[in-house]
Design an enzyme around this catalytic site. Structure first.
Site, short mmCIF file in Angstrom:
data_model
loop_
_atom_site.label_atom_id
_atom_site.label_comp_id
_atom_site.label_asym_id
_atom_site.label_seq_id
_atom_site.Cartn_x
_atom_site.Cartn_y
_atom_site.Cartn_z
CD1 TRP A 207 -1.20 2.36 2.23
CD2 TRP A 207 -2.77 1.77 0.74
NE1 TRP A 207 -2.08 3.42 2.09
CE2 TRP A 207 -3.04 3.08 1.20
CE3 TRP A 207 -3.62 1.19 -0.21
CZ2 TRP A 207 -4.13 3.81 0.74
CZ3 TRP A 207 -4.71 1.92 -0.66
CH2 TRP A 207 -4.96 3.22 -0.19
CD GLN B 248 1.81 8.84 5.21
OE1 GLN B 248 0.96 8.53 6.01
NE2 GLN B 248 3.06 9.12 5.59
CG ASN C 164 -1.73 7.10 2.00
OD1 ASN C 164 -1.38 6.09 2.59
ND2 ASN C 164 -1.93 8.23 2.63
CG ASP C 165 -1.02 11.47 1.61
OD1 ASP C 165 -1.91 10.81 1.10
OD2 ASP C 165 -1.16 12.12 2.66
CB SER D 184 1.49 13.32 4.98
OG SER D 184 1.08 12.24 4.19
CD GLU E 86 -6.69 14.30 4.95
OE1 GLU E 86 -6.90 13.54 5.87
OE2 GLU E 86 -6.69 13.93 3.76
C1 FRU Z 1 -4.03 12.24 3.32
C2 FRU Z 1 -3.75 11.66 4.69
C3 FRU Z 1 -2.94 12.63 5.52
C4 FRU Z 1 -2.27 11.73 6.51
C5 FRU Z 1 -2.01 10.51 5.69
C6 FRU Z 1 -2.10 9.22 6.46
O1 FRU Z 1 -4.26 11.29 2.36
O2 FRU Z 1 -4.96 11.35 5.34
O3 FRU Z 1 -3.69 13.66 6.11
O4 FRU Z 1 -1.10 12.27 7.03
O5 FRU Z 1 -2.96 10.50 4.66
O6 FRU Z 1 -1.67 8.14 5.71
#
Ligand code: FRU
Length: 546
Positions: A57, A76, A59-60, A117, A242
């Site tokens: 996985w 992330q 993300n950001d 993040s 965010e």
């Molecule tokens: C945005 C978010 C951030 C946080 C991160 C957690 O996608 O929710 O605000 O730091 O992902 O994985």
């Protein structure tokens, strides 16, 4: 008798041909089903050039900085599963922001919490004092998310912390004085983005809370003072703010400087779910004041880095040399509405292509435009160039025999727009299609991915048509599309309206076509196949087992 015999034979032939026709039909159906049965999954869906982690996985994008010829991207990352979990910072490096090499995990969660993040800066003057033996420290600023605090339903489970690296970002030491900004009792309190503010000679942090951006300043990256808040009553607010970013930019063609605040929110994006809005204004070293025409809450906030459904939490690279001077951006190419359900198993999510942002002024309106970084041009290989194509009904202008539509750049112009809807369509042998439309009467773009292949993994993925306003007033439409196996990034009118969308077709796209209710002419049609060596990745097995 002969007559009857003949008609009997004829009847026989007729019956036979019906039967064989049926058989053929059966065969075609079978083979079609056969084709559909061999659906694309996982590695077929892995992008040719957009960054994805080898496993699990993501993300950001986090902590992006440039140093000594290398672009660093952290992200992330949950190395143990293909859905969100205890967050780490994964790491990848590139010489050109296009071809990425995955590195060892940079930051692991610890007793203070998960690593959410944040950003990273190159502390050239060693303001932090972390530098040793002349080594320049790189300082990462991130959010600690304490899962126990969250479980206990406390408000104060997110705080800001730092770590430093003395080997240009490959290994990190967490600061023993963490957290550097303890939680003041605010539930969503995260995603610090730090920039060196050369105008006011200070480190500047933008931090997101529920529906506001908070600004902090510092001289040493360890002690921070809150100087102001921004956001109440301004912009889009149907979700949690965010991942902000805040920096000065020169207005194109002038010597005027304005400040840009990028502010993601989830949900509440232009097309629902997650999205990234922006504000332009002035900053006196403490307080950000947006332009008057950006304050309006009555109308739908129309300032979005990308109007599509799949570009979230994007921020810019730190430490780009002044001689380069570009503002370079990258986002997470997914949406929290369905990110954890998309039909890939080994890995989940990709980043957008790196983009160059520009600040322009049109009338009294400031705008951010984006375009893919010029480094992508170097990957152009096979090309199809047509000065002029007449479109009459559904007209295919490109097919996969000429150019692999899973790694392509397509651009074109339509002059003297008529009050009709123009359609741009990708289709494949399984009868699936992805349709982008531009309705010039309403000055509106739309994307229909309801028949684009695998869509039923989430009822939020394709049930709606996504839309975007056309920002440009020009009577000529310019478009550039960047295609990978599971994504399209659409830059209209030199990046004034941008839409990024993902898809999961059961067969690769085979054709690109145009259609409209009236005939029209496409000018300067250019398509390039982009040529890539396979993404180089370190042995993924060793990751996450430390
Ligand atoms: C945005 C978010 C951030 C946080 C991160 C957690 O996608 O929710 O605000 O730091 O992902 O994985």
């Amino acid at each position: 008798m002969k007559k009857y015999l003949l008609s009997f034979i004829c009847f026989g032939i007729f019956i036979f041909s019906i039967l064989s026709c049926k058989n053929n039909e059966q065969e075609t159906n079978d083979s079609k089903e056969g084709q559909i049965a061999e659906v694309q999954t996982d590695e077929d869906f892995r992008p040719n050039f957009h960054f994805t982690p080898e496993k699990n996985w993501m993300n950001d994008p986090n902590g992006m900085f440039y140093l000594n010829g290398t672009y660093h991207l952290y992200f992330q990352y949950y190395p143990k599963d293909n859905v969100w979990g205890p967050m780490h910072w994964g790491h990848a490096t590139s010489k050109d922001m296009i071809t990425w090499e995955e590195q060892e995990i940079a930051l692991y969660p610890d007793e203070k919490g998960y690593i959410f993040s944040g950003s990273a800066v190159v502390d050239k003057k060693n303001t932090s004092g972390f530098g040793e033996e002349g080594k320049t420290p790189v300082v990462a600023i991130f959010t600690y998310h304490d899962p126990i605090g969250e479980e206990e339903e406390r408000e104060d489970y997110q705080s800001q912390a730092i770590a430093y690296s003395l080997d240009e970002g490959y290994s990190w030491i967490k600061y023993e004085g963490n957290p550097v900004i303890p939680n003041p009792g605010i539930k969503d309190f995260r995603d610090p983005k730090v920039t060196w503010d050369d105008i006011h000679k200070q480190w500047l942090m933008a931090l997101a809370t529920r529906e506001k951006t908070l600004f902090y300043t510092s001289q040493n990256l360890k002690e921070w003072t809150k100087v102001s808040e921004f956001g109440e009553g301004t912009g889009a607010h149907n979700g949690v703010w965010e991942c902000p970013d805040f920096f000065p930019m020169q207005v194109e063609g002038s010597d005027q400087t304005k400040w840009v605040l990028i502010q993601s929110l989830n949900p509440g994006g232009y097309n629902g779910g997650s999205g990234t809005q922006y504000f332009i204004g002035d900053f006196d070293g403490k307080t950000f004041t947006p332009e008057e025409n950006m304050k309006d809450l009555e109308e739908k906030h129309n300032f979005w880095i990308d109007f599509g459904r799949d570009n979230y939490a994007g921020v810019t690279w730190a430490n780009i040399p002044a001689e380069d001077g570009r503002k370079l951006f990258m986002g997470w190419m997914s949406n929290w509405l369905y990110a954890q359900e998309v039909p890939t198993e080994t890995w989940r999510s990709a980043m957008t292509v790196a983009r160059e942002l520009k600040l322009i002024k049109e009338g009294d309106r400031y705008l951010i435009t984006s375009r893919p970084v010029e480094e992508l041009d170097k990957y152009r290989a096979a090309e199809v160039i047509k000065k002029e194509v007449n479109i009459n009904g559904n007209t295919t202008v490109l097919n996969s025999e000429n150019i692999d539509l899973g790694k392509a750049e397509i651009s074109f112009t339509i002059n003297d727009l008529q009050e009709i809807t123009y359609n741009f369509r990708l289709s494949n042998k399984a009868g699936e299609e992805f349709i982008v439309s531009y309705d010039h009467a309403q000055k509106k773009f739309s994307v229909n991915r309801s028949h684009s292949g695998q869509t039923d993994f989430s009822d939020k993925f394709a049930s709606e048509i996504s839309t975007a306003p056309r920002i440009s007033d020009s009577e000529d439409l310019k478009a550039t599309f960047i295609l990978d196996k599971t994504s399209i990034e659409m830059f209209f009118d030199d990046g004034k309206t941008v839409m990024t969308e993902i898809f999961f077709p059961n067969q690769p796209w085979e054709a690109f076509s145009f259609s409209g209710l009236e005939d029209f002419t496409v000018k300067n049609f250019k398509a390039y196949e982009l040529k890539f060596n396979k993404q180089r990745k370190k042995d993924a097995e060793s990751k996450g087992e430390r």
